[in-house]
Every structure is written in structure tokens, then in C-alpha cells.
Motif scaffolding. Structure first.
Motif, PDB file in Angstrom:
ATOM      1  N   GLU A 158       8.744  64.675 -84.765  1.00  0.00           N
ATOM      2  CA  GLU A 158       8.397  65.829 -84.094  1.00  0.00           C
ATOM      3  C   GLU A 158       6.415  66.261 -84.186  1.00  0.00           C
ATOM      4  N   SER A 159       6.442  66.757 -84.571  1.00  0.00           N
ATOM      5  CA  SER A 159       4.374  67.156 -85.028  1.00  0.00           C
ATOM      6  C   SER A 159       4.366  66.042 -84.490  1.00  0.00           C
ATOM      7  N   ARG A 161       4.978  63.064 -83.411  1.00  0.00           N
ATOM      8  CA  ARG A 161       5.083  62.726 -81.789  1.00  0.00           C
ATOM      9  C   ARG A 161       4.026  63.897 -81.012  1.00  0.00           C
ATOM     10  N   GLN A 162       3.817  65.163 -80.791  1.00  0.00           N
ATOM     11  CA  GLN A 162       3.381  65.615 -80.114  1.00  0.00           C
ATOM     12  C   GLN A 162       2.057  65.634 -79.872  1.00  0.00           C
ATOM     13  N   THR A 166      -0.540  64.350 -77.540  1.00  0.00           N
ATOM     14  CA  THR A 166      -1.259  65.534 -77.051  1.00  0.00           C
ATOM     15  C   THR A 166      -3.048  64.288 -76.764  1.00  0.00           C
TER      16      THR A 166
END
Length: 477
Positions: A158-159, A161-162, A166
Motif C-alpha cells: 500500500e505504501s 502504491r500511494q 503521489t
């Protein structure tokens, strides 16, 4: 003949970029419409946020220019609305209230750029051309199999992907970006991704390691010089800023810049002009600044090692790179990609990591992050002729392993010949090494009763080297 002309005009209208202008002043709307029409643009206008939203829903636009203050709300509200619902449409804010705070707020809200009133027509034309040259937004697929040939950061966590999402947002902005994160976490790769997905992707990307340039050469390297400006200046030299004109300048390890250079750098960023050594004329530049450091830049500001005004110029938007130990589930994917790359370069069969060895990799903390992972695998390939890589081939340093609930296999540690490294998990690797060096110097000084010659001899370094290290670590205070 008239029918043919009508067809030509219709084709031009269809092919012309459509721009939405949102302002509550009729004079400004008229000025913008005339300027954009001369550039071959189709223009639609609205005087409030409500009308602008209605036009966005009924027409397709390639750019939106909006005022900051509108009768029914703030222009930032429209910027956020477009960023959420029309991600392909870049937005620029034009306002009479062109303070730094408003500009930063607009960029953080997702604006491509901003222009202060009275509007400079040259700046307007440059902004429009730049915005229209943005590559189309690419929506990331669920898997990594469909990634384009552009460089990217691997990972399904998840980190990660974020982080990629960004980066895509930042690439559609002109804002200065400060990338923070530990050594080896991929800061330069992130900077290159922002550049390659931006409107500047066809222009130069110039990477500079600020810590590797001697202080006496910094001004000539950054700003350039004219032939004959000093002894050894045998020909004109543009310097980093002029070389990066139109593109992106990446300032790596920016915290290592001396204070005297920080002042000069601040002026160039503010004025957007640079003067080469020995030149009488300043040259205008258009450069996007992306900076990075493994140090905590706000702590450097608090300690007086970094100028606060420059910090705010560089840190308009911060991008934090996660450490590899914070996304352990991505280690197998990254490790396999590294192995495939090095095996292909060595023209050998693709190696695979055995299950217990992969578990060991996932449980190792990697203080050097992806750079250390690549180093470990490259060394393993050099020493392992086999296709299968096991625990013994990895030769990881000893450390206490905390097995995750999913990893039920027993993990064996490396032989006793490896070096045991005890790391402070609360500190980045470089800060931890600095702490060790500082403690060693303090101990040597105490034992020699602050006789620097004896202390240097005990440490096995020269007095000059000791002075430099003490100054760097703040031990001269």
C-alpha cells in the motif's frame, strides 16, 4: 469553396485545445480570451465556481485558468474539484493576491502552476505551452505486468502504491519537491520519475550530488563561468542551472551545501536568473528544483545548519520515501527484478532464491535499503555458480530476526565468520554511523585530555582529518 472553408474551420476547431477561464473580472476574461485565441486555442469562460463545474461536466478541456477569489468560493476549491474528478486537466491559478502562502496552497491543492496579476503575457504563453505538453495520465493496473517502459518503483504494498500515485500527481505540477528518506531508498529514481512524467520530460534532467563538490568550486559548477574569468577558465562553461534550463535540476544531499552557497542558491531560485562568473549580464532560467537528503532538513534548520528561507523554497511539497523494512512484502518482487537484471547482464541463466533464503531476506532490516539489497544479490551472484540461491549463499550479517506470522519456516543464521551489526532502528543509517564516529572521537579526546595530535594518532587519522570530522559533526562548539 465556402463549404471547404467551413470544413477546414471545423477541423481546426476540433483539433484546437479547449481552455476554461474562470474569473469574476470581465476585463481579465477578455484579455485572456484574446491572448489564447491568438495562440489558436478555443476558450470557454465562467465567472463563478458553479458555472465552471457545469462547463467541466459538459465539455472536454485541456487546461483551466482560475482566479483565486471568486463570488461563490475560493479558487482552491475548484483546483481540488478538478484534481479529484478531471485528473487529465491541469489547473493554473491566476490571482491578484499572489503571496507565497497562496501560491504554495494552490500547488499543494494540485495546481499545475500559478501566475500573479497583472498577468505577464509571456509567462502566460509559456505556462499554457508547458501545460499542454504534459503526457497523458496513465492509470496504474492492479499488477506490475503492464507497466510501460518508463522507469518505475517496484512494489505492490500500500505504501508503494500511494508513493507512485503521489509521484504521478507531482509530475503534473511545477512545484518544487523535497524528497526525504534514508540512504538507498530510491530518492533519485523518484526524482527521475517525476521529471519523465512531467511537461519537462523532453528537456534535460541534471542530477547534482551537493556533498561531492568542493566548496571552492561550487559557484563555478552551479552558475558557470566565462572564458578567462579566472586561471584555468579556457572556455565558457554553463554550469548546472543553465544546463538544466527548461528541465529539472535535482539537488541530492542538499543539506551538505555550505551556508554561503545557500544564500546564492536562494537568490537564483527567487529571481529565476543566473550570472556566470566573469559575465556582466544575468540570464533568465526556467528550472524546476527537486531536492533530497537522507538528513532531517527541518532539524538542520533548527540547528542553524540550513537557511529557513531556502528550506521553504525547496520544501513546497515533501515526498517521503519508505524504508525497505517498512514494506517487507515487496522484497521478493524487488529481489527477483534485481536478479533478472544482473543475470541478463552476465549472460547467465536467471537465478532463483529458495524459500528459506527469501524468508531470511524478508526478515532482514536492510539499513542500506534497496541499494544494500542489490549489493547483497550482486555479491551472491558473483560467488554462487548455481542457479538456486540458498541461505549460505546470501551471507547476510547476523541480526535478531523477528519472524512474521506467515513465515512459519525455520530461519538459520549465517556462519559465525560474518560481522554482527547492531543498528539503532530509530536512526537512519548515516545518522547512526555519524553517532558512532562522534562517540569515538569524543572518547579519544577525553583519553588524550583534548590533545588533538594524540587523539588523531589514537584514531589512526591525521590531525587535519580530525579537525574536518569534528567540524562536520559539530564538535568544535
Amino acid at each position: 469553396m465556402s463549404i471547404d472553408n467551413e470544413r477546414i474551420n471545423l477541423q481546426k476547431k476540433i483539433l484546437s485545445p479547449r481552455i476554461l477561464v474562470v474569473d469574476d473580472e470581465p476585463d481579465i476574461i477578455e484579455l485572456l480570451e484574446l491572448t489564447l485565441a491568438r495562440m489558436g486555442m478555443e476558450v470557454s469562460s465562467a465567472m463563478c465556481i458553479h458555472d465552471a463545474k457545469a462547463l467541466l461536466q459538459s465539455h472536454s478541456f485541456q487546461l483551466c485558468l482560475t482566479d483565486m477569489r471568486l463570488p461563490d468560493g475560493n479558487g482552491l476549491e475548484l483546483v481540488k474539484y478538478i484534481s479529484q474528478h478531471f485528473i487529465d486537466v491541469p489547473t493554473a491559478v491566476i490571482t491578484a493576491y499572489g503571496t507565497t502562502e497562496n501560491a504554495v496552497a494552490a500547488l499543494k491543492a494540485g495546481a499545475f502552476d500559478y501566475l500573479p496579476k497583472p498577468v505577464s503575457l509571456k509567462q502566460l504563453r509559456d505556462l499554457v505551452k508547458s501545460a499542454l505538453s504534459l503526457p497523458p495520465v496513465k492509470i496504474e493496473s492492479a499488477g506490475q505486468g503492464e507497466i510501460s517502459q518508463q522507469r518505475t518503483l517496484l512494489g505492490e504494498s500500500e505504501s508503494m502504491r500511494q508513493l507512485r500515485a503521489t509521484i504521478d500527481k507531482l509530475s503534473r505540477s511545477q512545484a518544487a519537491v523535497y524528497i526525504s528518506g534514508e540512504s538507498g531508498s530510491g530518492k533519485e529514481l523518484a526524482a527521475k520519475m517525476i521529471h519523465e512524467r512531467s511537461a519537462r520530460h523532453k528537456q534535460p534532467f541534471v542530477a547534482v550530488n551537493c556533498g561531492a563538490i568542493p566548496e571552492n568550486l561550487m559557484e563555478s559548477e552551479f552558475f558557470g563561468y566565462k572564458k578567462g574569468a579566472f586561471t584555468g577558465a579556457e572556455k565558457d562553461h554553463d554550469g548546472f542551472f543553465l544546463t538544466a534550463d527548461g528541465g529539472t535540476l535535482f539537488l541530492d544531499e542538499v543539506a551538505d551545501l555550505p551556508l554561503t552557497m545557500q544564500v546564492k542558491l536562494l537568490r537564483v531560485i527567487q529571481e529565476k536568473q543566473v550570472r556566470r562568473i566573469g559575465d556582466t549580464q544575468e540570464k533568465s532560467i526556467d528550472v524546476r528544483i527537486i531536492s533530497a537528503t537522507h538528513k532531517k532538513l527541518n532539524h538542520c534548520v533548527a540547528m542553524g545548519q540550513f537557511r529557513q528561507d531556502l528550506y521553504y523554497r525547496l520544501n513546497v511539497i515533501e515526498l517521503n520515501m519508505p524504508a525497505l523494512r517498512e514494506m517487507r512484502e515487496d522484497i521478493p518482487l524487488i529481489a527477483e527484478a534485481i536478479l533478472e537484471k544482473h543475470c541478463q547482464e552476465a549472460s547467465r541463466p536467471i537465478c532463483r532464491i529458495e524459500k528459506d533464503a527469501m524468508i531470511m531476506l524478508k526478515n532482514y532490516d536492510f539499513p542500506g535499503n534497496v541499494r544494500e539489497l542489490e549489493n547483497v544479490l550482486e555479491r551472491t551472484l558473483a560467488l554462487c555458480p548455481d542457479v538456486n540461491i540458498g541461505i549460505e549463499e546470501l551471507q547476510l550479517p547476523d541480526q535478531t530476526v523477528e519472524a512474521t506470522p506467515n513465515d512459519t519456516a525455520e530461519v538459520t543464521q549465517t556462519p559465525a565468520t560474518t560481522i554482527q551489526v547492531k543498528t539503532d532502528h530509530n536512526l537512519p543509517l548515516q545518522d547512526y554511523l555519524d553517532k558512532l564516529e562522534k562517540d569515538s572521537i569524543i572518547k579519544a579526546l577525553n583519553e588524550s585530555r583534548y590533545n588533538r595530535t594524540k587523539a588523531a594518532k589514537g584514531l589512526g587519522i591525521t590531525v587535519r582529518s580530525l579537525r574536518y570530522r569534528m567540524e562536520r559533526l559539530g564538535l568544535n562548539d
